[in-house]
Motif scaffolding. Structure first.
Motif, PDB file in Angstrom:
ATOM      1  N   ARG A  12      15.859 -26.950  31.543  1.00 47.47           N
ATOM      2  CA  ARG A  12      15.616 -26.785  30.100  1.00 47.47           C
ATOM      3  C   ARG A  12      14.132 -26.601  29.838  1.00 47.47           C
ATOM      4  N   VAL A  31      19.905 -16.976  31.534  1.00 47.68           N
ATOM      5  CA  VAL A  31      19.126 -17.513  30.416  1.00 47.68           C
ATOM      6  C   VAL A  31      20.086 -17.796  29.275  1.00 47.68           C
ATOM      7  N   THR A  32      20.084 -19.044  28.802  1.00 46.72           N
ATOM      8  CA  THR A  32      21.058 -19.490  27.806  1.00 46.72           C
ATOM      9  C   THR A  32      20.352 -20.040  26.575  1.00 46.72           C
ATOM     10  N   ASP A  33      20.877 -19.676  25.419  1.00 44.36           N
ATOM     11  CA  ASP A  33      20.416 -20.232  24.150  1.00 44.36           C
ATOM     12  C   ASP A  33      21.339 -21.402  23.808  1.00 44.36           C
ATOM     13  N   GLN A  38      17.520 -18.730  19.102  1.00 42.62           N
ATOM     14  CA  GLN A  38      16.259 -19.029  19.774  1.00 42.62           C
ATOM     15  C   GLN A  38      15.926 -17.929  20.776  1.00 42.62           C
ATOM     16  N   ALA A  40      13.733 -16.149  23.901  1.00 40.42           N
ATOM     17  CA  ALA A  40      13.059 -16.485  25.157  1.00 40.42           C
ATOM     18  C   ALA A  40      12.284 -15.263  25.624  1.00 40.42           C
ATOM     19  N   SER A 168      24.592 -16.417  26.659  1.00 44.17           N
ATOM     20  CA  SER A 168      23.670 -16.204  27.775  1.00 44.17           C
ATOM     21  C   SER A 168      23.436 -14.725  28.056  1.00 44.17           C
ATOM     22  N   ALA A 183      10.362 -20.625  25.746  1.00 41.82           N
ATOM     23  CA  ALA A 183      11.114 -20.840  24.513  1.00 41.82           C
ATOM     24  C   ALA A 183      10.158 -20.464  23.394  1.00 41.82           C
ATOM     25  N   ASN A 190      12.527 -16.872  15.260  1.00 42.23           N
ATOM     26  CA  ASN A 190      13.591 -17.843  15.524  1.00 42.23           C
ATOM     27  C   ASN A 190      14.215 -18.406  14.251  1.00 42.23           C
ATOM     28  N   ILE A 197      15.277 -23.553  25.453  1.00 42.88           N
ATOM     29  CA  ILE A 197      15.981 -22.496  26.186  1.00 42.88           C
ATOM     30  C   ILE A 197      16.383 -23.082  27.537  1.00 42.88           C
ATOM     31  N   ASP A 198      17.605 -22.801  27.964  1.00 41.77           N
ATOM     32  CA  ASP A 198      18.088 -23.236  29.270  1.00 41.77           C
ATOM     33  C   ASP A 198      18.123 -22.056  30.228  1.00 41.77           C
ATOM     34  N   TYR A 199      17.918 -22.347  31.519  1.00 44.71           N
ATOM     35  CA  TYR A 199      18.064 -21.302  32.505  1.00 44.71           C
ATOM     36  C   TYR A 199      18.554 -21.903  33.813  1.00 44.71           C
TER      37      TYR A 199
END
Length: 207
Positions: A12, A31-33, A38, A40, A168, A183, A190, A197-199
């Motif tokens: 994260r 890459v995940t919102d 949001q 990235a 994603s 992020a 945004n 942001i997750d990855y």
């Protein structure tokens, strides 16, 4: 050099911050919102050669579109494939605009906004420095989930991201890369909020 994060994910990125890591050929970056709306910012370089980087101009030219999604290939400034877009849950990303910077907030936001304001450019500079990448080597980023609207007169307008929580984008590395990822720190990109942001990096794909 030891990468700042382990390859095992997910990871994260906290709001208004960034990171950098190596991505090997064949590996897939997801890459995940996690909360929705949001952006990235992503930048990539050939591992071991910071003079070769992700090019918006080459990518637009060879794909014959500014709207990039599943199946499109992202090219370097030397016309070599760097990344292929795989699964795309959102279908709207931007490769026209540069990462937000101190100057962005000075020129485009209300007076006084820039003082102490984090920026994607600043976060990328800090994250990529250990890999020998200089500020002047950070050009236009791939702004994942960013919703840039282009009018018939050529004017651009930034709309709220259309990404929803959990959606994603998957990108497969076509060469060994150094990747910077943020992020995004710009309120206007945004919908007025800042979220993480997750990855995750998955194993090398066969073939």
């Amino acid at each position: 050099m030891t990468d700042p994060v382990s390859q095992a994910g997910p990871h994260r990125i906290p709001p208004q911050s960034g990171t950098a890591f190596r991505l090997r050929r064949g590996e897939v970056l997801v890459v995940t919102d996690p909360r929705g709306e949001q952006v990235a910012d992503l930048m990539a370089y050939a591992d071991g050669d910071s003079g070769e980087w992700l090019s918006s101009g080459r990518t637009f030219d060879y794909n014959e579109t500014i709207y990039l999604t599943s199946g499109h290939v992202l090219y370097s400034n030397r016309s070599r494939p760097m990344l292929t877009l795989l699964r795309d849950d959102v279908g709207r990303h931007d490769f026209l605009l540069t990462p937000c910077s101190t100057e962005t907030f000075e020129l485009l936001y209300p007076p006084g906004t820039a003082e102490g304001h984090p920026s994607c450019f600043g976060n990328l500079v800090q994250a990529l420095a250990p890999y020998g990448i200089r500020p002047d080597q950070i050009p236009t980023t791939l702004n994942i989930f960013m919703n840039v609207l282009v009018g018939e007169d050529g004017r651009v307008k930034i709309g709220p991201p259309i990404s929803q929580a959990g959606q994603s984008l998957e990108l497969r590395a076509e060469m060994d890369l150094v990747v910077g990822l943020t992020a995004c720190s710009a309120e206007g990109s945004n919908n007025g909020t800042f979220k993480p942001i997750d990855y995750q990096i998955t194993a090398v794909q066969s073939g």
